[in-house]
Each structure stands twice: as structure tokens, then as C-alpha cells.
Design an enzyme around this catalytic site. Structure first.
Site, mmCIF file in Angstrom:
data_model
loop_
_atom_site.group_PDB
_atom_site.id
_atom_site.type_symbol
_atom_site.label_atom_id
_atom_site.label_comp_id
_atom_site.label_asym_id
_atom_site.label_seq_id
_atom_site.Cartn_x
_atom_site.Cartn_y
_atom_site.Cartn_z
ATOM 1 N N THR A 185 -45.903 -13.662 -6.603
ATOM 2 C CA THR A 185 -45.973 -13.979 -8.032
ATOM 3 C C THR A 185 -45.507 -15.407 -8.309
ATOM 4 O OG1 THR A 185 -43.726 -13.148 -8.340
ATOM 5 C CG2 THR A 185 -45.525 -11.578 -8.712
ATOM 6 N N GLY A 235 -41.607 -7.818 -2.951
ATOM 7 C CA GLY A 235 -41.874 -6.479 -2.433
ATOM 8 C C GLY A 235 -40.634 -5.676 -2.096
ATOM 9 N N ALA A 236 -39.452 -6.234 -2.390
ATOM 10 C CA ALA A 236 -38.214 -5.585 -1.941
ATOM 11 C C ALA A 236 -37.945 -4.249 -2.633
ATOM 12 C CB ALA A 236 -37.023 -6.519 -2.124
ATOM 13 N N GLU A 237 -38.616 -3.960 -3.752
ATOM 14 C CA GLU A 237 -38.434 -2.636 -4.362
ATOM 15 C C GLU A 237 -39.109 -1.555 -3.527
ATOM 16 O OE1 GLU A 237 -36.380 -4.461 -6.196
ATOM 17 O OE2 GLU A 237 -38.055 -5.184 -7.380
ATOM 18 N N ASP A 282 -29.923 -4.243 -7.159
ATOM 19 C CA ASP A 282 -31.079 -5.119 -7.396
ATOM 20 C C ASP A 282 -30.644 -6.413 -8.070
ATOM 21 O OD1 ASP A 282 -33.738 -6.050 -7.530
ATOM 22 O OD2 ASP A 282 -34.174 -4.946 -9.358
ATOM 23 N N LYS A 286 -29.318 -12.570 -11.842
ATOM 24 C CA LYS A 286 -29.297 -11.261 -12.499
ATOM 25 C C LYS A 286 -27.894 -10.728 -12.727
ATOM 26 C CE LYS A 286 -33.622 -8.851 -11.242
ATOM 27 N NZ LYS A 286 -34.146 -7.659 -10.539
ATOM 28 N N TRP A 344 -36.648 -14.097 -14.181
ATOM 29 C CA TRP A 344 -37.369 -15.278 -13.679
ATOM 30 C C TRP A 344 -37.609 -16.321 -14.766
ATOM 31 C CZ3 TRP A 344 -41.460 -16.457 -16.478
ATOM 32 C CH2 TRP A 344 -41.933 -15.442 -17.321
ATOM 33 N N CYS A 388 -45.767 1.903 -14.466
ATOM 34 C CA CYS A 388 -46.634 1.069 -15.301
ATOM 35 C C CYS A 388 -46.817 1.612 -16.717
ATOM 36 C CB CYS A 388 -48.005 0.921 -14.651
ATOM 37 S SG CYS A 388 -47.943 0.022 -13.092
ATOM 38 N N MET A 425 -55.601 -0.286 -12.279
ATOM 39 C CA MET A 425 -55.235 1.137 -12.209
ATOM 40 C C MET A 425 -55.817 1.721 -10.911
ATOM 41 S SD MET A 425 -54.535 4.230 -13.839
ATOM 42 C CE MET A 425 -55.055 5.899 -13.411
#
Ligand code: PQQ
Ligand code: CA
Length: 680
Positions: free
Chosen positions: A164, A180-182, A305, A332, A392, A604, A644
């Protein structure tokens, strides 16, 4: 055939350094190598900003989040929209020049945690660089938008990597990380020769499988801070570098912020504890070789996180009478850090918002933790949450005022002991228990006590105090720009673009824009005229499920100048539908439907009838036809074009009917709650 003039031909490291003095162009994501987003331009100032009007606007043809800072060189603006599409437009008129669509396979949408966003491009010697959501890096001809070279940056395609962030060109290399760490990846950064695309180096932020030799000395050292009993390498370990970088050419150091642990819960990842280097750290590397130089870890043994990927700024400050070269960072975890950028020494840290995971930092730069914050037997409402006190959305630093201007977010959330603490993290706070069902699978099975908020904070990094602030009703307001004209510009979640006085925070000007705005503005000058631009398009991890305005226009760049007279395009208003009802469902389906919904839909679509819906629809407000057709829509990829997934092979028709029962039952509960006065 006449050769096209290349608008980026002159852009290199020297040009970016020279531009820092004039601010005429905006040649890189954060404006300059320090990424301070302070423009020396004074054409628009506190005196005349009230006469700002639209110069032009350009439709980005994008319906998901827009997070890019417009880059402007040679009279051309390069800006990206969702799905990593690049637009080149005439910076004076907005006339479109070209677009480049990397054609991200829409199946890739679900591999990311946080919307199919992109934060923008880098430019260097006639090329424009963009990284696509599915992990390819493109060098485009700045004149035509045609690819010159492309590289697959993903080391392991079996893992859910995404990109991103905006690439940076540092010391002649294009540098890009990933996310992608989630969902379980091992973070790394790769540098490619800007000219040829040849790979120069790769630096991993967390160690790999201990049965294999470590890649370098930094990995050998990091390995000793993880417990092999956690087999972190199977989940990936995390540490993704998905956003911030900065560069000090004099020190020959680049700086990168690293991400959270994967999985979040340290007890699973590294049961004996440990700092788990280099999670949640600022790391200095040699930009020519990728060699590790130093690190400062902001959240040792991350458990919440608490990424350190939030945008950093390099500044030269006088602290205790001494000139210091520093990194300014507000990640964060809710603390504002000042770090010596020559060697990584800790200078100071102070919380800029309410914090409950630590009471402060000791003089060595270690957090003084609240032991309850690591308890995984009990639900814990971490403050800040995984949404971050900052995310971000870029901050800016004005050397004239000595202040940092940062959007601060409050999105409540409770961490629960079950698997939720691993990854079901994408659900917005406060929402779940209101649905009235036993949502034990959801992160917020326990209602958070905190209330959501948004705030623009002007922070003095030397004194470590807030000098002024502006409160917003909604979290997730946009990044900032500050200028020598004594201004701070910011887009807001409720769909405005606002100018404040940089010294005292007085609001000087505002205009409505087409939707909630999250990206940071940029500014530039052409023929003596200053322009201020913002790319608008609501989205990101909070903006997928929730919105703060009924204006839901597609992504658009708006460019303003003093005396601008262009007409603001009409905004698209959200269609207000009642909660869905009138379809029979089997009550016995609701319970299994809950688990299926949480596992497959909630990240989502949010919680039916409890979230408003953001740039992805909330299913509680579906039409009857949609829900009647649900098995068909879910099992044929009918909305694949929107990102989707096609669930055929993963869900069967009976399971989709169970999901539908959950949606209908939750909508019924929400209807009762709304009738009793609950906010929509
Ligand atoms: O751990 C990661 O790899 C990763 C990646 C991203 C991303 O690439 O956007 C986000 C996050 N984490 C994250 O924790 C987060 O809060 C977040 C918000 C957003 C966004 O675009 O709004 N992205 C991300
Ligand atoms: Ca993350």
C-alpha cells in the site's frame, strides 16, 4: 515522431535537496528527504487563505480509499487512487495526460487487512515508480506512463503480502516494503536500482526459521530475542514495513519504521517473552547496501498491533542547549518519540493522548508497562487500540513554529483472550455488543468503555507538550501539510478541507469536498502562482466499515489557488435505506451464521445495522433483492470487480443462508435498538 518532453527528467537526489529551499515542486511523498511536509511557499498565507477557491478538480474513477499525496514535478501531477492506479495530470489545469492501471487481480483484495489503497509514487530521472497492491513494482516513463521495467517484489507468493505504501528513491535505489502482518508474513524491504530495476539488497526485519542460517548479523542478533517454542517463523513473525521511510544523505542513513508482530499475541509468538527484534522499531540502514546500522524499539515485544510504521520526520532541533539531529515519531502506541538519528539514542518520549499500556518511558528508553496489558486471560481494552493513536496519515513539522501537526485517532476496541487477539482485528470498536447477539468470536465481545474521537494536535517536540488542538467528532481525519505562510491544511473524516493558523490553530478557511478525506495535501508553484492539492476518497481500515459524512463521491483530486473560481463538482449522497427485513429465516441458522460471518465477511462489511458502512456496503442496509440473491452473489464472484471474493469452494449454499440469517437477525436487533434511540 517528436520525443515527448519528460517532466521528471531533472528529478534526482540533488534536485530534491535543492527543491527543499524553494518548495516549487513536490518531488517525493513527504516533499523532501526529511519528509517534513513543510513547504517554504508563502503565496497562500494566513492573510489571503480565505480567498482560496477551486482551480481544478480531476475524477480519479475510484470508489475505494484514496491515500496518495500528489507528487508534482515539471508541471505534472502524479497521483494514485485505489487498486494502485496512477494518474498523470497537468498540474496547472487538471487536464489528464495518462493513466497507468497495473490491473491488480481483484482476488488479491481480500489478502490485505485495510482497503485496496495506495499512498503514491516516487519519481527519479524521468521515471515514475509505483508499487501495486499485489506486490509488483513498476518503473513508468514519466512522459507516457508506459512501463520501462517491472519487478515482482514478493519473496513468497504463498503468503498474503500486499503493498500500500509509496516507494522512495534513496541513493539511486527504489526502496519498497510490504504489508500482511495481520495475516501472517515475514516483513522485508527491497532496494532495486532505479535505472535498471536490478535488485540491490533485501533486509528482513524479523528472523526466519532458526534451522537455517540467518541472512545477516542483524538477524543473528534478532534471533536471540524470540522464543523458538512460539515457532514464529511459521506465522511469519510480522514486522512489515508498509509505510514510513526517510533519508539523511549526509549521514548516508535511511530510516524505516517496522510493523507489528504476527500473530499479535506475544504469548503465541514467543511464549517466553523477549523483545522480538525488530518489531515496532525505527531502524537505520545503509541505503546503498541495506546493512543494518542501529535500531530503537518503541514497543518491545509488541502485543497490541502497535506498529512503528507511522510517518516519521527528520529534524534538527536544539534540545537542552545542544543541537541534535533527530527523528520525530508518533506511532500507534500513543507516545511521541525524539530519537538521535546519528546513533539511535533515546532522547525523550511523552504520551500525546490517553495511554494505558504503559505509564511512560524510563531514561534508557524502555517503556514502564502496565502488567494487565499483557494479560491474555482477561479481555483488555488497550488504549490506544490497534487502529493506532496515529496511523499512516502523515504529520508535518514547521520549523518556523517548531510544531508538529498530527491527526490523532481514538477508535475503541477490546482485545479478548480467544483467537481474536490473533487477527480478528478489523472490527471497529463499540459496535459489537450493541447487536445483541453473542458475538464471542468478535474482538469486541466486551464493549469498550472509551468513546471514539478525532483530534488535530499541534505538538512541541522539544518541550513534549500539546500547544493547541482541534477536536473532531469522528476519528480518521487526514494527514497534514504546513507552510511558511503560517498555515496547516487538513482534510477531515466528515468531508471538509480546512486551513488552520499554524501558531494558534484558529480556523481560517474550509470547503466541503466529495467524501471523507484521509490523504495528506501537497502544494507547489507554477509561474509564481501557489496551488494546494488534496486527493480525496474515503477509506482505509476504519473507512471500509464506517463513515462520518453522507457525501460518498468517487475519488477526486481538488486543487485550489487564491482567487480560484472553478465550480465544485456536485457530491454524491449516500442512499439512505432502511434496515433490511421481510425475508424469512431459520433462527437455528443464526448461531452458525455468526461464526461464518465473522470469519468471512466482518472485516470488510462490519457489523450489520451497527456500522454505517464505509466504502464497502453494510449488509444490514442491503436491499431485499440483494439478500434474496445472496447465495448467487457470494458463490459466483458477482462483485469480484469491487474486490469481493468469489466464495465458491469455501462456502456452500447452506452456509450462505446461515450468514444471511445472521444478517437479518442482527438487522432486526439493530432496528429495535434504533427505535429506542441508538445512533445509526
Ligand atoms: O501489519 C501490516 O502489514 C499492516 C499493513 C497495513 C497496510 O499495508 O495498509 C496496515 C496495517 N498493518 C495496520 O495495522 C493498520 O492499522 C493499517 C491501516 C491502514 C489503512 O490504510 O488505513 N493500513 C494498515
Ligand atoms: Ca498491522
Amino acid at each position: 515522431q517528436q520525443a515527448l518532453r519528460n517532466p521528471a527528467a531533472h528529478v534526482d537526489e540533488a534536485a530534491i535537496r535543492a527543491n527543499a529551499a524553494t518548495g516549487r515542486e513536490w518531488p517525493s511523498y513527504g516533499l523532501n528527504h526529511s519528509e517534513n511536509r513543510f513547504s517554504p511557499l508563502r503565496g497562500v498565507s494566513a492573510q489571503n487563505v480565505d480567498r482560496l477557491g477551486l482551480a481544478w478538480s480531476h475524477d480519479l474513477g475510484s470508489r475505494r480509499g484514496v491515500q496518495a499525496t500528489p507528487v508534482v514535478v515539471g508541471g505534472v501531477m502524479y497521483v494514485t487512487a485505489s487498486w494502485s492506479v496512477v494518474h498523470a495530470v497537468d498540474a496547472r489545469t487538471g487536464a489528464p495526460l495518462w493513466t497507468f492501471d497495473p490491473e491488480v487481480p481483484r482476488e488479491h483484495g481480500e489478502k490485505g487487512c485495510c482497503d485496496v489503497v495506495n499512498r503514491g509514487v516516487a519519481v527519479h530521472r524521468g521515471k515514475v515508480y509505483v508499487a501495486s497492491y499485489d506486490g509488483r513494482l513498476f518503473a513508468l516513463d514519466a512522459a507516457t506512463g508506459k512501463p520501462v521495467w517491472q519487478k515482482d517484489t514478493i519473496a513468497d507468493r504463498s503468503r498474503p503480502y500486499t503493498i500500500t505504501g509509496a516507494p522512495r528513491v534513496l541513493a539511486g535505489n527504489v526502496v519498497i516494503g510490504n504489508g500482511g502482518a495481520e495475516y501472517g508474513v515475514r516483513g522485508y524491504l527491497t532496494a532495486y536500482d532505479a535505472e535498471t530495476g536490478e535488485q540491490r539488497w533485501r533486509w528482513f526485519s524479523v528472523p526466519g526459521d532458526p534451522s537455517k542460517p540467518p541472512e545477516d548479523e542483524s538477524m543473528a542478533r534478532a534471533m536471540r530475542t524470540w522464543d523458538p517454542a512460539g515457532k514464529w517463523w511459521e506465522a511469519g513473525g510480522g514486522g512489515t514495513m508498509w509505510d514510513t521511510m526517510a533519508y539523511d544523505p549526509e549521514l548516508n542513513l535511511m530510516y524505516v519504521g517496522t510493523g507489528n508482530g504476527s500473530p499479535w499475541n506475544r504469548n503465541l509468538r514467543s511464549p517466553a517473552g523477549g523483545d522480538n527484534l525488530y518489531l515496532s522499531s525505527i531502524v537505520a540502514l545503509d541505503p546503498r547496501t541495506g546493512e543494518y546500522k542501529w535500531h530503537y524499539q518503541e514497543t518491545p515485544g509488541d502485543h497490541w498491533d502497535f506498529t512503528a510504521t507511522q510517518p516519521m520526520i527528520l529534524a534538527d532541533l536544539t534540545i537542552d542547549g545542544r543541537p541534535r539531529k533527530v527523528v520525530l515519531h508518533a506511532p500507534k502506541n500513543g507516545f511521541f518519540f525524539v530519537i538521535d538519528r546519528t546513533n539511535g539514542d533515546f532522547i525523550s518520549a511523552r504520551n500525546f493522548t490517553e495511554v494505558n499500556w504503559a505509564t511512560g518511558f524510563d531514561p534508557e528508553g524502555r517503556p514502564i508497562e502496565n502488567p494487565a496489558a499483557r494479560n491474555t486471560d482477561q479481555p483488555f481494552e488497550a488504549i490506544p487500540t490497534a487502529y493506532g493513536a496515529r496511523n499512516w496519515h502523515p504529520m508535518s513539522f514547521n520549523p518556523q513554529t517548531g510544531l508538529v501537526y498530527m491527526p490523532v485517532h481514538g477508535v475503541p476496541m477490546t482485545l479478548t483472550p480467544d483467537q481474536g487477539w490473533r487477527m480478528n482485528a478489523n472490527l471497529p470498536g463499540r459496535l459489537q455488543s450493541a447487536s445483541g447477539w453473542n458475538l464471542g468470536f468478535l474482538v469486541n465481545a466486551v464493549e469498550p468503555k472509551a468513546k471514539p474521537f478525532g483530534r488535530l494536535v499541534a505538538w512541541d517536540p522539544v518541550k513534549q507538550i500539546e500547544v493547541w488542538g482541534q477536536a473532531y467528532d469522528s476519528p480518521w481525519n487526514g494527514g497534514t501539510l504546513t507552510t511558511a505562510g503560517d498555515l496547516v491544511f487538513q482534510g477531515t473524516a466528515d468531508g471538509r478541507f480546512v486551513a488552520y493558523h499554524a501558531r494558534d490553530g484558529r480556523k481560517l478557511w474550509e470547503t466541503p469536498v466529495g467524501s471523507g478525506a484521509v490523504a495528506a495535501p501537497s502544494t507547489y508553484e507554477i509561474d509564481g502562482e501557489q496551488y494546494v492539492s488534496i486527493a480525496v476518497g474515503w477509506g482505509g481500515v476504519y473507512g471500509i466499515v464506517q463513515r462520518a459524512t453522507e457525501r460518498v463521491s468517487p475519488g477526486r483530486v481538488y486543487t485550489f489557488k487564491v482567487g480560484g473560481t472553478a465550480a465544485m463538482p456536485a457530491a454524491v449522497q449516500a442512499e439512505r435505506r432502511p434496515l433490511v427485513q421481510g425475508i424469512a429465516y431459520d433462527k437455528a441458522d443464526v448461531e452458525p451464521g455468526t461464526g461464518l460471518y465473522v470469519a468471512n465477511c466482518a472485516a470488510c462489511h462490519g457489523v450489520p445495522g451497527v456500522n454505517s458502512g464505509g466504502n464497502v456496503p453494510n449488509l444490514g442496509y442491503s436491499t431485499r433483492e440483494t439478500l434474496e440473491n445472496l447465495p448467487h452473489l457470494v458463490l459466483t464472484g458477482a462483485f469480484l470487480g469491487n474486490g469481493m471474493p468469489n466464495f465458491a469452494g469455501r462456502l456452500d449454499e447452506a452456509q450462505v443462508k446461515q450468514i444471511r440469517a445472521f444478517i437479518l437477525a442482527t438487522a432486526d436487533t439493530a432496528r429495535t435498538a434504533q427505535a429506542a434511540g441508538a445512533p445509526r
